[in-house]
Design a protein around this motif. Sequence first.
Motif, PDB file in Angstrom:
ATOM      1  N   ASP A  82     -72.035  19.856   2.279  1.00 39.69           N
ATOM      2  CA  ASP A  82     -72.658  18.573   1.979  1.00 39.69           C
ATOM      3  C   ASP A  82     -73.594  18.632   0.779  1.00 39.69           C
ATOM      4  O   ASP A  82     -73.796  17.638   0.100  1.00 39.69           O
ATOM      5  N   ASP A  83     -74.192  19.784   0.536  1.00 39.07           N
ATOM      6  CA  ASP A  83     -75.124  19.927  -0.583  1.00 39.07           C
ATOM      7  C   ASP A  83     -74.387  20.389  -1.832  1.00 39.07           C
ATOM      8  O   ASP A  83     -73.580  21.314  -1.765  1.00 39.07           O
ATOM      9  N   PRO A  84     -74.643  19.750  -2.973  1.00 38.62           N
ATOM     10  CA  PRO A  84     -74.010  20.199  -4.212  1.00 38.62           C
ATOM     11  C   PRO A  84     -74.341  21.660  -4.481  1.00 38.62           C
ATOM     12  O   PRO A  84     -75.429  22.128  -4.170  1.00 38.62           O
ATOM     13  N   SER A  85     -73.417  22.375  -5.042  1.00 41.20           N
ATOM     14  CA  SER A  85     -73.607  23.797  -5.307  1.00 41.20           C
ATOM     15  C   SER A  85     -73.094  24.124  -6.700  1.00 41.20           C
ATOM     16  O   SER A  85     -72.082  23.596  -7.131  1.00 41.20           O
ATOM     17  N   MET A  86     -73.805  24.974  -7.380  1.00 42.76           N
ATOM     18  CA  MET A  86     -73.337  25.473  -8.667  1.00 42.76           C
ATOM     19  C   MET A  86     -72.752  26.874  -8.500  1.00 42.76           C
ATOM     20  O   MET A  86     -72.584  27.597  -9.464  1.00 42.76           O
ATOM     21  N   ASP A  87     -72.424  27.239  -7.263  1.00 41.94           N
ATOM     22  CA  ASP A  87     -71.934  28.577  -6.950  1.00 41.94           C
ATOM     23  C   ASP A  87     -70.447  28.693  -7.283  1.00 41.94           C
ATOM     24  O   ASP A  87     -69.615  28.097  -6.607  1.00 41.94           O
ATOM     25  N   PRO A  88     -70.090  29.436  -8.327  1.00 44.47           N
ATOM     26  CA  PRO A  88     -68.677  29.594  -8.647  1.00 44.47           C
ATOM     27  C   PRO A  88     -67.904  30.302  -7.539  1.00 44.47           C
ATOM     28  O   PRO A  88     -66.703  30.119  -7.399  1.00 44.47           O
ATOM     29  N   GLY A  89     -68.618  31.073  -6.720  1.00 42.76           N
ATOM     30  CA  GLY A  89     -67.958  31.741  -5.598  1.00 42.76           C
ATOM     31  C   GLY A  89     -67.407  30.756  -4.598  1.00 42.76           C
ATOM     32  O   GLY A  89     -66.319  30.955  -4.031  1.00 42.76           O
ATOM     33  N   ALA A 111     -60.488  27.347  -4.081  1.00 42.60           N
ATOM     34  CA  ALA A 111     -59.254  27.419  -4.861  1.00 42.60           C
ATOM     35  C   ALA A 111     -58.271  28.399  -4.229  1.00 42.60           C
ATOM     36  O   ALA A 111     -57.081  28.100  -4.097  1.00 42.60           O
ATOM     37  N   ASP A 112     -58.775  29.548  -3.811  1.00 39.79           N
ATOM     38  CA  ASP A 112     -57.920  30.539  -3.154  1.00 39.79           C
ATOM     39  C   ASP A 112     -57.339  29.989  -1.860  1.00 39.79           C
ATOM     40  O   ASP A 112     -56.148  30.174  -1.573  1.00 39.79           O
ATOM     41  N   ARG A 113     -58.172  29.320  -1.079  1.00 39.74           N
ATOM     42  CA  ARG A 113     -57.704  28.748   0.183  1.00 39.74           C
ATOM     43  C   ARG A 113     -56.680  27.643  -0.051  1.00 39.74           C
ATOM     44  O   ARG A 113     -55.676  27.547   0.665  1.00 39.74           O
ATOM     45  N   ALA A 114     -56.899  26.817  -1.067  1.00 36.44           N
ATOM     46  CA  ALA A 114     -55.957  25.736  -1.381  1.00 36.44           C
ATOM     47  C   ALA A 114     -54.605  26.308  -1.806  1.00 36.44           C
ATOM     48  O   ALA A 114     -53.556  25.808  -1.371  1.00 36.44           O
ATOM     49  N   MET A 115     -54.634  27.324  -2.640  1.00 36.11           N
ATOM     50  CA  MET A 115     -53.379  27.921  -3.100  1.00 36.11           C
ATOM     51  C   MET A 115     -52.644  28.607  -1.956  1.00 36.11           C
ATOM     52  O   MET A 115     -51.415  28.528  -1.857  1.00 36.11           O
ATOM     53  N   ALA A 116     -53.381  29.275  -1.062  1.00 39.65           N
ATOM     54  CA  ALA A 116     -52.752  29.929   0.085  1.00 39.65           C
ATOM     55  C   ALA A 116     -52.135  28.891   1.026  1.00 39.65           C
ATOM     56  O   ALA A 116     -51.012  29.078   1.516  1.00 39.65           O
ATOM     57  N   GLU A 117     -52.844  27.803   1.254  1.00 39.70           N
ATOM     58  CA  GLU A 117     -52.319  26.743   2.116  1.00 39.70           C
ATOM     59  C   GLU A 117     -51.083  26.106   1.486  1.00 39.70           C
ATOM     60  O   GLU A 117     -50.103  25.816   2.169  1.00 39.70           O
ATOM     61  N   ALA A 118     -51.116  25.886   0.173  1.00 34.80           N
ATOM     62  CA  ALA A 118     -49.955  25.330  -0.519  1.00 34.80           C
ATOM     63  C   ALA A 118     -48.753  26.262  -0.370  1.00 34.80           C
ATOM     64  O   ALA A 118     -47.642  25.803  -0.101  1.00 34.80           O
ATOM     65  N   VAL A 131     -52.335  20.221 -12.445  1.00 34.12           N
ATOM     66  CA  VAL A 131     -53.710  20.511 -12.879  1.00 34.12           C
ATOM     67  C   VAL A 131     -53.709  21.793 -13.710  1.00 34.12           C
ATOM     68  O   VAL A 131     -52.943  22.703 -13.447  1.00 34.12           O
ATOM     69  N   ASP A 132     -54.573  21.836 -14.708  1.00 38.13           N
ATOM     70  CA  ASP A 132     -54.653  23.042 -15.535  1.00 38.13           C
ATOM     71  C   ASP A 132     -55.263  24.206 -14.772  1.00 38.13           C
ATOM     72  O   ASP A 132     -54.874  25.346 -14.945  1.00 38.13           O
ATOM     73  N   SER A 133     -56.240  23.895 -13.916  1.00 36.97           N
ATOM     74  CA  SER A 133     -56.966  24.945 -13.216  1.00 36.97           C
ATOM     75  C   SER A 133     -57.414  24.452 -11.841  1.00 36.97           C
ATOM     76  O   SER A 133     -58.210  23.514 -11.754  1.00 36.97           O
ATOM     77  N   VAL A 134     -56.911  25.094 -10.802  1.00 39.41           N
ATOM     78  CA  VAL A 134     -57.352  24.745  -9.449  1.00 39.41           C
ATOM     79  C   VAL A 134     -58.836  25.062  -9.305  1.00 39.41           C
ATOM     80  O   VAL A 134     -59.586  24.298  -8.702  1.00 39.41           O
ATOM     81  N   PHE A 135     -59.271  26.175  -9.902  1.00 32.90           N
ATOM     82  CA  PHE A 135     -60.689  26.521  -9.863  1.00 32.90           C
ATOM     83  C   PHE A 135     -61.534  25.395 -10.457  1.00 32.90           C
ATOM     84  O   PHE A 135     -62.554  25.008  -9.884  1.00 32.90           O
ATOM     85  N   ALA A 136     -61.132  24.861 -11.616  1.00 34.29           N
ATOM     86  CA  ALA A 136     -61.905  23.799 -12.270  1.00 34.29           C
ATOM     87  C   ALA A 136     -61.995  22.561 -11.384  1.00 34.29           C
ATOM     88  O   ALA A 136     -63.052  21.931 -11.291  1.00 34.29           O
TER      89      ALA A 136
END
Length: 61
Positions: A7-14, A20-27, A41-46
Amino acid sequence: MTENIADDPSMDPGAATDLADRAMAEAARDGIAPREIEEEVDSVFAVMFEAVTNRSGGGSE
């Protein structure tokens, strides 16, 4: 996706990397090839980083 984002915005790239890893694994489990996602999309991470840093509401574009 929103149920997987804090719920809280995060600037944590982790956090974005984890999502992104979870989305790609689920896909992959659903039979969606990475190439198909990369065509959309160019980058799932982005996309995930934007999602975790921009929690102002609203729907997807």
